[in-house]
Design an enzyme around this catalytic site. Structure first.
Site, PDB file in Angstrom:
ATOM      1  N   GLY A   1      65.717  65.253 -23.372  1.00  0.00           N
ATOM      2  CA  GLY A   1      64.407  64.756 -23.773  1.00  0.00           C
ATOM      3  C   GLY A   1      64.323  63.240 -23.902  1.00  0.00           C
ATOM      4  O   GLY A   1      63.366  62.714 -24.455  1.00  0.00           O
TER       5      GLY A   1
ATOM      6  N   GLU B   1      69.891  72.095 -29.891  1.00  0.00           N
ATOM      7  CA  GLU B   1      68.869  72.086 -30.957  1.00  0.00           C
ATOM      8  C   GLU B   1      69.152  73.189 -31.981  1.00  0.00           C
ATOM      9  O   GLU B   1      68.882  73.023 -33.170  1.00  0.00           O
ATOM     10  CB  GLU B   1      67.470  72.225 -30.328  1.00  0.00           C
ATOM     11  CG  GLU B   1      67.084  70.937 -29.615  1.00  0.00           C
ATOM     12  CD  GLU B   1      66.212  71.112 -28.379  1.00  0.00           C
ATOM     13  OE1 GLU B   1      65.594  72.185 -28.222  1.00  0.00           O
ATOM     14  OE2 GLU B   1      66.161  70.175 -27.566  1.00  0.00           O
TER      15      GLU B   1
ATOM     16  N   GLY C   1      64.243  71.315 -19.547  1.00  0.00           N
ATOM     17  CA  GLY C   1      63.337  71.385 -20.691  1.00  0.00           C
ATOM     18  C   GLY C   1      61.944  70.927 -20.292  1.00  0.00           C
ATOM     19  O   GLY C   1      61.186  71.653 -19.651  1.00  0.00           O
ATOM     20  N   GLY C   2      61.608  69.692 -20.653  1.00  0.00           N
ATOM     21  CA  GLY C   2      60.260  69.154 -20.459  1.00  0.00           C
ATOM     22  C   GLY C   2      59.654  69.412 -19.090  1.00  0.00           C
ATOM     23  O   GLY C   2      58.491  69.834 -18.988  1.00  0.00           O
TER      24      GLY C   2
ATOM     25  N   ASN D   1      63.793  76.012 -19.900  1.00  0.00           N
ATOM     26  CA  ASN D   1      63.810  76.292 -21.333  1.00  0.00           C
ATOM     27  C   ASN D   1      62.513  75.711 -21.904  1.00  0.00           C
ATOM     28  O   ASN D   1      62.385  74.501 -22.039  1.00  0.00           O
ATOM     29  CB  ASN D   1      65.037  75.625 -21.964  1.00  0.00           C
ATOM     30  CG  ASN D   1      65.047  75.743 -23.477  1.00  0.00           C
ATOM     31  OD1 ASN D   1      64.229  76.457 -24.061  1.00  0.00           O
ATOM     32  ND2 ASN D   1      65.978  75.044 -24.109  1.00  0.00           N
ATOM     33  N   TRP D   2      61.577  76.582 -22.184  1.00  0.00           N
ATOM     34  CA  TRP D   2      60.256  76.111 -22.637  1.00  0.00           C
ATOM     35  C   TRP D   2      60.294  75.641 -24.096  1.00  0.00           C
ATOM     36  O   TRP D   2      59.310  75.100 -24.592  1.00  0.00           O
ATOM     37  CB  TRP D   2      59.202  77.218 -22.449  1.00  0.00           C
ATOM     38  CG  TRP D   2      58.892  77.527 -21.016  1.00  0.00           C
ATOM     39  CD1 TRP D   2      59.415  76.917 -19.914  1.00  0.00           C
ATOM     40  CD2 TRP D   2      57.974  78.520 -20.522  1.00  0.00           C
ATOM     41  NE1 TRP D   2      58.883  77.467 -18.766  1.00  0.00           N
ATOM     42  CE2 TRP D   2      57.998  78.457 -19.115  1.00  0.00           C
ATOM     43  CE3 TRP D   2      57.136  79.463 -21.133  1.00  0.00           C
ATOM     44  CZ2 TRP D   2      57.224  79.289 -18.314  1.00  0.00           C
ATOM     45  CZ3 TRP D   2      56.362  80.295 -20.330  1.00  0.00           C
ATOM     46  CH2 TRP D   2      56.402  80.209 -18.936  1.00  0.00           C
ATOM     47  N   LYS D   3      61.397  75.895 -24.783  1.00  0.00           N
ATOM     48  CA  LYS D   3      61.521  75.504 -26.205  1.00  0.00           C
ATOM     49  C   LYS D   3      60.292  76.002 -26.972  1.00  0.00           C
ATOM     50  O   LYS D   3      59.742  77.026 -26.617  1.00  0.00           O
ATOM     51  CB  LYS D   3      61.742  73.985 -26.314  1.00  0.00           C
ATOM     52  CG  LYS D   3      62.901  73.522 -25.422  1.00  0.00           C
ATOM     53  CD  LYS D   3      63.364  72.120 -25.688  1.00  0.00           C
ATOM     54  CE  LYS D   3      64.529  71.786 -24.757  1.00  0.00           C
ATOM     55  NZ  LYS D   3      65.114  70.470 -25.023  1.00  0.00           N
TER      56      LYS D   3
ATOM     57  N   GLU E   1      75.011  70.358 -21.397  1.00  0.00           N
ATOM     58  CA  GLU E   1      73.860  69.535 -21.760  1.00  0.00           C
ATOM     59  C   GLU E   1      74.306  68.422 -22.714  1.00  0.00           C
ATOM     60  O   GLU E   1      74.411  68.650 -23.925  1.00  0.00           O
ATOM     61  CB  GLU E   1      72.791  70.385 -22.453  1.00  0.00           C
ATOM     62  CG  GLU E   1      72.214  71.475 -21.580  1.00  0.00           C
ATOM     63  CD  GLU E   1      70.796  71.856 -22.010  1.00  0.00           C
ATOM     64  OE1 GLU E   1      69.927  71.892 -21.145  1.00  0.00           O
ATOM     65  OE2 GLU E   1      70.566  72.077 -23.207  1.00  0.00           O
TER      66      GLU E   1
ATOM     67  N   HIS F   1      72.173  76.434 -27.887  1.00  0.00           N
ATOM     68  CA  HIS F   1      71.527  75.181 -27.473  1.00  0.00           C
ATOM     69  C   HIS F   1      71.777  74.113 -28.549  1.00  0.00           C
ATOM     70  O   HIS F   1      71.841  74.434 -29.737  1.00  0.00           O
ATOM     71  CB  HIS F   1      70.030  75.408 -27.267  1.00  0.00           C
ATOM     72  CG  HIS F   1      69.370  74.250 -26.607  1.00  0.00           C
ATOM     73  ND1 HIS F   1      68.982  73.117 -27.302  1.00  0.00           N
ATOM     74  CD2 HIS F   1      69.059  74.010 -25.311  1.00  0.00           C
ATOM     75  CE1 HIS F   1      68.464  72.253 -26.458  1.00  0.00           C
ATOM     76  NE2 HIS F   1      68.492  72.757 -25.235  1.00  0.00           N
TER      77      HIS F   1
ATOM     78  N   SER G   1      67.120  65.929 -19.055  1.00  0.00           N
ATOM     79  CA  SER G   1      66.197  65.090 -18.275  1.00  0.00           C
ATOM     80  C   SER G   1      66.242  65.364 -16.768  1.00  0.00           C
ATOM     81  O   SER G   1      66.125  64.439 -15.960  1.00  0.00           O
ATOM     82  CB  SER G   1      66.426  63.607 -18.576  1.00  0.00           C
ATOM     83  OG  SER G   1      66.193  63.350 -19.959  1.00  0.00           O
TER      84      SER G   1
HETATM   85  P1  13P Z   1      64.944  68.054 -21.118  1.00  0.00           P
HETATM   86  O1  13P Z   1      64.946  68.546 -19.694  1.00  0.00           O
HETATM   87  O2  13P Z   1      63.571  67.963 -21.706  1.00  0.00           O
HETATM   88  O3  13P Z   1      65.756  66.829 -21.281  1.00  0.00           O
HETATM   89  O4  13P Z   1      65.667  69.210 -21.989  1.00  0.00           O
HETATM   90  C1  13P Z   1      66.886  69.709 -21.568  1.00  0.00           C
HETATM   91  C2  13P Z   1      67.197  70.914 -22.369  1.00  0.00           C
HETATM   92  O5  13P Z   1      67.463  70.820 -23.560  1.00  0.00           O
HETATM   93  C3  13P Z   1      67.151  72.217 -21.708  1.00  0.00           C
HETATM   94  O6  13P Z   1      67.708  73.207 -22.496  1.00  0.00           O
END
Ligand code: 13P
Length: 248
Positions: free
Chosen positions: A172, A96, A233-234, A9-11, A166, A94, A212
Protein backbone atom coordinates in the site's frame (compact mmCIF):
# COMPACT_ATOMS: atom_id res chain seq x y z
CA UNK A 1 5.17 -26.89 -13.97
CA UNK A 2 3.75 -24.27 -11.60
CA UNK A 3 0.66 -22.54 -12.99
CA UNK A 4 0.80 -18.78 -12.39
CA UNK A 5 -1.74 -17.43 -9.93
CA UNK A 6 -2.95 -13.85 -9.58
CA UNK A 7 -5.01 -13.25 -6.46
CA UNK A 8 -6.82 -10.08 -5.44
CA UNK A 9 -6.99 -9.35 -1.73
CA UNK A 10 -9.88 -6.91 -1.45
CA UNK A 11 -9.15 -6.38 2.28
CA UNK A 12 -11.96 -4.47 4.06
CA UNK A 13 -13.29 -2.92 0.86
CA UNK A 14 -16.51 -3.24 -1.17
CA UNK A 15 -20.01 -3.70 0.17
CA UNK A 16 -21.86 -6.80 -0.95
CA UNK A 17 -23.50 -4.94 -3.83
CA UNK A 18 -20.20 -3.41 -4.94
CA UNK A 19 -18.45 -6.78 -4.66
CA UNK A 20 -21.01 -8.49 -6.89
CA UNK A 21 -20.80 -5.65 -9.41
CA UNK A 22 -16.99 -5.92 -9.50
CA UNK A 23 -17.23 -9.64 -10.33
CA UNK A 24 -19.48 -8.75 -13.28
CA UNK A 25 -16.88 -6.30 -14.63
CA UNK A 26 -13.96 -8.56 -13.84
CA UNK A 27 -15.45 -11.62 -15.54
CA UNK A 28 -15.27 -9.80 -18.88
CA UNK A 29 -11.66 -8.68 -18.59
CA UNK A 30 -10.12 -11.88 -17.20
CA UNK A 31 -12.01 -14.47 -19.23
CA UNK A 32 -9.02 -15.37 -21.42
CA UNK A 33 -6.46 -15.41 -18.61
CA UNK A 34 -3.68 -17.96 -18.89
CA UNK A 35 -3.22 -17.99 -15.10
CA UNK A 36 -5.43 -18.94 -12.17
CA UNK A 37 -7.49 -15.91 -11.11
CA UNK A 38 -8.65 -15.59 -7.49
CA UNK A 39 -10.48 -12.86 -5.60
CA UNK A 40 -10.76 -12.70 -1.81
CA UNK A 41 -13.66 -10.51 -0.64
CA UNK A 42 -14.72 -9.94 2.97
CA UNK A 43 -16.39 -13.02 4.41
CA UNK A 44 -19.96 -11.66 4.47
CA UNK A 45 -19.76 -11.13 0.68
CA UNK A 46 -18.44 -14.62 -0.10
CA UNK A 47 -21.82 -16.20 -0.74
CA UNK A 48 -22.99 -13.65 -3.30
CA UNK A 49 -19.55 -13.28 -4.86
CA UNK A 50 -19.39 -17.05 -5.35
CA UNK A 51 -22.79 -17.00 -7.03
CA UNK A 52 -21.72 -14.11 -9.27
CA UNK A 53 -18.49 -15.91 -10.17
CA UNK A 54 -20.18 -19.23 -10.99
CA UNK A 55 -19.54 -20.21 -14.59
CA UNK A 56 -16.57 -17.82 -14.90
CA UNK A 57 -12.85 -18.57 -14.51
CA UNK A 58 -12.73 -16.53 -11.28
CA UNK A 59 -12.04 -18.55 -8.14
CA UNK A 60 -12.86 -17.22 -4.72
CA UNK A 61 -11.05 -17.26 -1.39
CA UNK A 62 -11.47 -16.03 2.17
CA UNK A 63 -9.13 -13.48 3.78
CA UNK A 64 -8.83 -15.31 7.08
CA UNK A 65 -10.40 -18.11 9.11
CA UNK A 66 -10.21 -19.69 12.55
CA UNK A 67 -8.74 -23.17 12.86
CA UNK A 68 -11.74 -24.84 14.55
CA UNK A 69 -14.69 -26.31 12.65
CA UNK A 70 -17.32 -24.61 14.83
CA UNK A 71 -17.90 -23.44 18.40
CA UNK A 72 -17.96 -20.47 20.75
CA UNK A 73 -15.54 -18.22 18.84
CA UNK A 74 -17.49 -15.01 18.37
CA UNK A 75 -16.79 -13.21 15.12
CA UNK A 76 -14.81 -16.00 13.45
CA UNK A 77 -15.48 -18.13 10.36
CA UNK A 78 -14.39 -21.74 9.99
CA UNK A 79 -12.82 -23.77 7.20
CA UNK A 80 -15.99 -25.90 7.03
CA UNK A 81 -18.04 -22.76 6.34
CA UNK A 82 -15.67 -21.50 3.65
CA UNK A 83 -15.59 -24.90 2.01
CA UNK A 84 -19.36 -25.37 2.04
CA UNK A 85 -19.87 -22.04 0.25
CA UNK A 86 -17.44 -23.09 -2.46
CA UNK A 87 -14.38 -21.03 -1.54
CA UNK A 88 -11.22 -22.65 -2.86
CA UNK A 89 -8.52 -20.52 -1.24
CA UNK A 90 -7.92 -18.69 2.03
CA UNK A 91 -5.30 -16.03 2.79
CA UNK A 92 -3.58 -16.78 6.11
CA UNK A 93 -1.15 -14.74 8.18
CA UNK A 94 -1.40 -11.54 6.17
CA UNK A 95 0.87 -8.88 7.71
CA UNK A 96 -2.21 -6.82 8.59
CA UNK A 97 -3.51 -9.81 10.61
CA UNK A 98 -0.11 -10.18 12.25
CA UNK A 99 0.18 -6.46 12.99
CA UNK A 100 -3.34 -5.40 14.01
CA UNK A 101 -4.76 -8.68 15.30
CA UNK A 102 -1.58 -10.07 16.82
CA UNK A 103 -1.57 -13.33 14.90
CA UNK A 104 1.51 -15.41 15.59
CA UNK A 105 3.28 -18.02 13.51
CA UNK A 106 1.74 -20.59 15.87
CA UNK A 107 -1.79 -19.34 15.06
CA UNK A 108 -1.00 -19.37 11.36
CA UNK A 109 0.33 -22.91 11.65
CA UNK A 110 -2.95 -24.12 13.22
CA UNK A 111 -4.94 -22.34 10.53
CA UNK A 112 -2.79 -23.68 7.70
CA UNK A 113 -3.20 -27.25 8.93
CA UNK A 114 -6.97 -26.80 9.34
CA UNK A 115 -7.37 -25.24 5.90
CA UNK A 116 -5.47 -28.09 4.24
CA UNK A 117 -7.36 -30.72 6.22
CA UNK A 118 -10.56 -29.32 4.68
CA UNK A 119 -9.12 -29.16 1.17
CA UNK A 120 -8.76 -25.37 1.10
CA UNK A 121 -5.68 -23.85 -0.56
CA UNK A 122 -3.98 -21.63 2.04
CA UNK A 123 -2.08 -18.59 0.77
CA UNK A 124 0.38 -18.24 3.66
CA UNK A 125 1.91 -14.75 3.84
CA UNK A 126 5.40 -13.92 5.03
CA UNK A 127 7.49 -10.77 4.79
CA UNK A 128 9.76 -8.41 6.67
CA UNK A 129 9.07 -4.88 7.95
CA UNK A 130 11.16 -1.88 6.92
CA UNK A 131 13.00 -1.95 10.27
CA UNK A 132 13.83 -5.63 9.79
CA UNK A 133 15.05 -5.03 6.24
CA UNK A 134 17.20 -2.10 7.32
CA UNK A 135 18.62 -4.14 10.20
CA UNK A 136 19.65 -6.79 7.66
CA UNK A 137 17.39 -9.45 9.20
CA UNK A 138 15.06 -10.09 6.22
CA UNK A 139 16.15 -13.69 5.70
CA UNK A 140 16.17 -14.52 9.39
CA UNK A 141 12.63 -13.14 9.84
CA UNK A 142 11.31 -15.02 6.84
CA UNK A 143 12.99 -18.23 7.89
CA UNK A 144 11.33 -17.96 11.32
CA UNK A 145 7.92 -17.19 9.79
CA UNK A 146 8.20 -20.18 7.45
CA UNK A 147 9.37 -22.70 10.02
CA UNK A 148 6.77 -21.47 12.53
CA UNK A 149 3.84 -21.44 10.10
CA UNK A 150 4.58 -24.60 8.13
CA UNK A 151 5.36 -26.92 11.00
CA UNK A 152 4.10 -30.52 10.68
CA UNK A 153 1.90 -30.11 7.61
CA UNK A 154 0.21 -33.23 6.25
CA UNK A 155 2.62 -34.47 3.53
CA UNK A 156 -0.31 -35.78 1.47
CA UNK A 157 -1.84 -32.28 1.20
CA UNK A 158 1.17 -30.20 0.22
CA UNK A 159 -0.06 -29.60 -3.31
CA UNK A 160 -2.67 -27.25 -1.79
CA UNK A 161 -0.09 -24.87 -0.34
CA UNK A 162 0.59 -21.41 -1.76
CA UNK A 163 3.06 -18.93 -0.21
CA UNK A 164 3.00 -15.16 -0.66
CA UNK A 165 6.08 -13.03 -0.04
CA UNK A 166 4.83 -9.60 0.93
CA UNK A 167 7.47 -7.19 2.25
CA UNK A 168 5.47 -5.07 4.70
CA UNK A 169 7.17 -1.85 3.53
CA UNK A 170 5.86 -2.44 -0.01
CA UNK A 171 2.21 -2.92 0.95
CA UNK A 172 0.00 0.00 0.00
CA UNK A 173 2.99 2.33 -0.19
CA UNK A 174 3.55 2.42 -3.93
CA UNK A 175 7.06 1.06 -3.25
CA UNK A 176 7.54 -2.25 -5.01
CA UNK A 177 10.48 -4.48 -4.28
CA UNK A 178 12.63 -4.58 -7.39
CA UNK A 179 11.90 -7.67 -9.43
CA UNK A 180 15.46 -8.88 -8.70
CA UNK A 181 14.98 -8.39 -4.96
CA UNK A 182 11.63 -10.16 -4.95
CA UNK A 183 13.03 -12.98 -7.06
CA UNK A 184 15.98 -13.40 -4.72
CA UNK A 185 13.87 -13.56 -1.56
CA UNK A 186 11.42 -15.94 -3.21
CA UNK A 187 14.34 -18.13 -4.29
CA UNK A 188 15.42 -18.18 -0.64
CA UNK A 189 11.86 -19.13 0.41
CA UNK A 190 11.93 -22.02 -2.05
CA UNK A 191 15.22 -23.23 -0.59
CA UNK A 192 13.73 -23.13 2.91
CA UNK A 193 10.61 -24.97 1.70
CA UNK A 194 12.89 -27.74 0.46
CA UNK A 195 14.35 -28.03 3.97
CA UNK A 196 10.97 -27.89 5.73
CA UNK A 197 8.73 -29.78 3.28
CA UNK A 198 11.07 -31.61 0.93
CA UNK A 199 12.44 -30.97 -2.55
CA UNK A 200 9.32 -32.03 -4.43
CA UNK A 201 7.01 -29.69 -2.50
CA UNK A 202 9.51 -26.85 -2.88
CA UNK A 203 9.59 -27.34 -6.64
CA UNK A 204 5.80 -27.50 -6.94
CA UNK A 205 4.65 -24.84 -4.46
CA UNK A 206 3.55 -21.57 -6.02
CA UNK A 207 5.19 -18.55 -4.39
CA UNK A 208 3.58 -15.19 -5.08
CA UNK A 209 4.91 -11.68 -4.68
CA UNK A 210 2.73 -8.99 -3.09
CA UNK A 211 3.23 -5.29 -2.45
CA UNK A 212 2.16 -2.46 -4.78
CA UNK A 213 1.71 -4.76 -7.79
CA UNK A 214 -0.01 -2.93 -10.67
CA UNK A 215 -0.50 -3.29 -14.39
CA UNK A 216 2.69 -1.34 -15.08
CA UNK A 217 5.02 -3.62 -13.07
CA UNK A 218 3.26 -6.99 -13.36
CA UNK A 219 5.05 -8.19 -16.50
CA UNK A 220 8.52 -7.54 -15.11
CA UNK A 221 7.71 -9.32 -11.84
CA UNK A 222 6.00 -12.24 -13.55
CA UNK A 223 8.96 -12.72 -15.90
CA UNK A 224 11.23 -13.56 -12.98
CA UNK A 225 11.90 -17.30 -12.76
CA UNK A 226 11.04 -17.77 -9.06
CA UNK A 227 7.91 -15.58 -9.01
CA UNK A 228 4.79 -17.64 -9.70
CA UNK A 229 2.16 -14.97 -9.30
CA UNK A 230 0.96 -11.96 -7.37
CA UNK A 231 -1.15 -11.13 -4.35
CA UNK A 232 -2.67 -7.78 -5.22
CA UNK A 233 -4.29 -5.32 -2.80
CA UNK A 234 -5.30 -1.85 -4.00
CA UNK A 235 -5.02 -2.59 -7.72
CA UNK A 236 -7.40 -5.54 -7.40
CA UNK A 237 -10.30 -3.19 -6.56
CA UNK A 238 -10.47 -1.89 -10.11
CA UNK A 239 -11.49 -4.32 -12.86
CA UNK A 240 -9.41 -2.71 -15.62
CA UNK A 241 -6.25 -2.48 -13.49
CA UNK A 242 -6.62 -6.00 -12.11
CA UNK A 243 -7.36 -7.22 -15.64
CA UNK A 244 -4.11 -5.70 -16.88
CA UNK A 245 -2.22 -7.59 -14.14
CA UNK A 246 -3.98 -10.88 -14.88
CA UNK A 247 -3.30 -10.47 -18.60
CA UNK A 248 0.32 -9.39 -17.98
P1 13P B 1 -1.10 -3.50 -2.19
O1 13P B 1 -1.15 -4.19 -3.52
O2 13P B 1 -2.22 -2.52 -2.00
O3 13P B 1 0.24 -2.95 -1.89
O4 13P B 1 -1.39 -4.64 -1.08
C1 13P B 1 -0.67 -5.82 -1.12
C2 13P B 1 -1.30 -6.78 -0.19
O5 13P B 1 -1.24 -6.60 1.02
C3 13P B 1 -2.00 -7.93 -0.75
O6 13P B 1 -2.30 -8.87 0.23
Amino acid sequence: MRKPLIAGNWKMNKTNREAVALIGELAKVVKDAACDVVVCPVSICLSDVLKAAAGTNIKVGGQNMYHKDSGAYTGEVSPVMLKELGAEYVILGHSERRQYFKETDGDINLKTKAAMAHGLKPIVCVGETLEEREAGTTYKVIEEQLSGSLNELDPSKLELLVIAYEPVWAIGTGKTATSQDANEVIGFIRKKLAEILGAKAAEETRILYGGSVKGSNATELMNMPEIDGALVGGASLDAVEFGSIVNY
